[in-house]
Design a protein around this motif. Sequence first.
Motif, mmCIF file in Angstrom:
data_model
loop_
_atom_site.group_PDB
_atom_site.id
_atom_site.type_symbol
_atom_site.label_atom_id
_atom_site.label_comp_id
_atom_site.label_asym_id
_atom_site.label_seq_id
_atom_site.Cartn_x
_atom_site.Cartn_y
_atom_site.Cartn_z
ATOM 1 N N ALA A 1 44.859 78.833 31.801
ATOM 2 C CA ALA A 1 45.464 77.847 30.998
ATOM 3 C C ALA A 1 45.453 77.890 29.492
ATOM 4 O O ALA A 1 46.389 77.140 28.782
ATOM 5 N N GLN A 2 44.725 78.330 28.778
ATOM 6 C CA GLN A 2 44.646 78.718 27.338
ATOM 7 C C GLN A 2 46.070 79.561 27.156
ATOM 8 O O GLN A 2 46.605 78.912 26.206
ATOM 9 N N ASN A 3 46.232 80.364 27.882
ATOM 10 C CA ASN A 3 47.478 81.354 27.452
ATOM 11 C C ASN A 3 48.974 80.504 27.593
ATOM 12 O O ASN A 3 50.065 80.715 27.246
ATOM 13 N N ASN A 4 48.667 79.678 28.756
ATOM 14 C CA ASN A 4 50.144 78.648 29.207
ATOM 15 C C ASN A 4 50.235 77.256 28.193
ATOM 16 O O ASN A 4 50.939 76.597 28.705
ATOM 17 N N GLY A 5 49.203 77.340 27.335
ATOM 18 C CA GLY A 5 49.716 76.254 26.532
ATOM 19 C C GLY A 5 48.972 74.642 27.102
ATOM 20 O O GLY A 5 49.414 73.674 26.407
ATOM 21 N N TRP A 6 47.918 74.821 27.776
ATOM 22 C CA TRP A 6 47.165 73.509 28.294
ATOM 23 C C TRP A 6 46.271 73.098 27.120
ATOM 24 O O TRP A 6 45.705 74.088 26.554
ATOM 25 N N ALA A 7 46.176 71.777 26.683
ATOM 26 C CA ALA A 7 45.244 71.050 25.862
ATOM 27 C C ALA A 7 43.850 71.247 26.193
ATOM 28 O O ALA A 7 43.001 71.399 25.519
ATOM 29 N N GLY A 8 43.734 70.811 27.381
ATOM 30 C CA GLY A 8 42.341 70.779 28.153
ATOM 31 C C GLY A 8 42.401 70.573 29.561
ATOM 32 O O GLY A 8 43.635 70.307 30.348
ATOM 33 N N ILE A 9 41.189 70.507 30.046
ATOM 34 C CA ILE A 9 41.058 70.356 31.543
ATOM 35 C C ILE A 9 39.642 69.466 31.706
ATOM 36 O O ILE A 9 38.786 69.678 31.112
ATOM 37 N N VAL A 10 39.667 68.127 32.313
ATOM 38 C CA VAL A 10 38.917 67.412 32.677
ATOM 39 C C VAL A 10 38.560 67.406 34.366
ATOM 40 O O VAL A 10 39.297 67.354 35.045
ATOM 41 N N VAL A 11 37.323 67.969 34.574
ATOM 42 C CA VAL A 11 36.963 68.174 36.067
ATOM 43 C C VAL A 11 35.717 67.356 36.683
ATOM 44 O O VAL A 11 34.768 67.291 36.071
ATOM 45 N N ASN A 12 35.919 66.422 37.694
ATOM 46 C CA ASN A 12 35.011 65.663 38.195
ATOM 47 C C ASN A 12 34.364 66.412 39.115
ATOM 48 O O ASN A 12 34.758 66.440 40.450
ATOM 49 N N GLY A 13 33.785 67.477 38.691
ATOM 50 C CA GLY A 13 33.232 68.460 39.626
ATOM 51 C C GLY A 13 32.597 69.646 38.777
ATOM 52 O O GLY A 13 32.321 69.293 37.520
ATOM 53 N N CYS A 14 32.286 70.912 39.177
ATOM 54 C CA CYS A 14 31.526 71.844 38.470
ATOM 55 C C CYS A 14 32.504 73.019 38.052
ATOM 56 O O CYS A 14 33.607 73.211 38.644
ATOM 57 N N VAL A 15 32.166 73.643 37.161
ATOM 58 C CA VAL A 15 32.966 74.739 36.701
ATOM 59 C C VAL A 15 31.881 76.177 36.740
ATOM 60 O O VAL A 15 30.699 76.035 37.158
ATOM 61 N N ARG A 16 32.302 77.409 36.740
ATOM 62 C CA ARG A 16 31.379 78.599 36.547
ATOM 63 C C ARG A 16 32.111 79.607 35.572
ATOM 64 O O ARG A 16 33.117 79.063 35.010
ATOM 65 N N ASP A 17 31.531 80.507 35.504
ATOM 66 C CA ASP A 17 31.894 81.546 34.364
ATOM 67 C C ASP A 17 31.872 80.895 32.946
ATOM 68 O O ASP A 17 33.039 81.051 32.089
ATOM 69 N N VAL A 18 30.723 80.253 32.658
ATOM 70 C CA VAL A 18 30.760 79.484 31.415
ATOM 71 C C VAL A 18 30.801 80.238 30.182
ATOM 72 O O VAL A 18 31.314 79.747 29.279
ATOM 73 N N ASP A 19 30.147 81.176 30.060
ATOM 74 C CA ASP A 19 30.350 82.077 28.874
ATOM 75 C C ASP A 19 32.014 82.580 28.446
ATOM 76 O O ASP A 19 32.352 82.390 27.483
#
Length: 174
Positions: free
Chosen positions: A96-114
């Motif tokens: 997403a960063q490399n493809n030019g997205w400004a951000g992501i908002v997730v009503n759920g969980c993420v992983r690979d936080v570091d």
Amino acid sequence: MLEGAWNTMALFTTAEVCDANPQLIVSGELRALQPIFQIYGRRQVFSGPIVTLKVFEDNVLVREFLEEKGNGRVLVVDGGGSLKCAILGGNPVVQAQNNGWAGIVVNGCVRDVDEINGCDIGVRALASHPMKANKKGIGEKHVPITIGGTRISDGEWLYADTDGVLVSRTELSV
């Protein structure tokens, strides 16, 4: 306000936007999401036009969206508020960063936080979880969703900073 200016430097904060626009809040044109999100990624301040996605414990469509050019957009994912697995991980966020997205908002969980925290992109999610999501490809694209007590539609604008997340029917101007 210019979208690019919001992303590179905060000309004003979400709190100032709320203070200056009580009429937009009363009319429902400007809404604040409930303060349920954790802040991830290096970009704490971000904004852009919204693309909506509704999934449940499945990240195939999330990955598909983030493989597209973002063009400064914000992917808003209604993951049903599930805390049973992560629907967003480090690899899709790097993409997403490399493809030019400004951000992501997730009503759920993420992983690979570091890994996510090393990316120059804004991410909001409920929590982190080590388990991966299902890979069935089930979900709905470009549909109205409700997150944090707020109804969000494809094409609206999202503004996020360390005070919170706002959704506006139109791009805000100073």
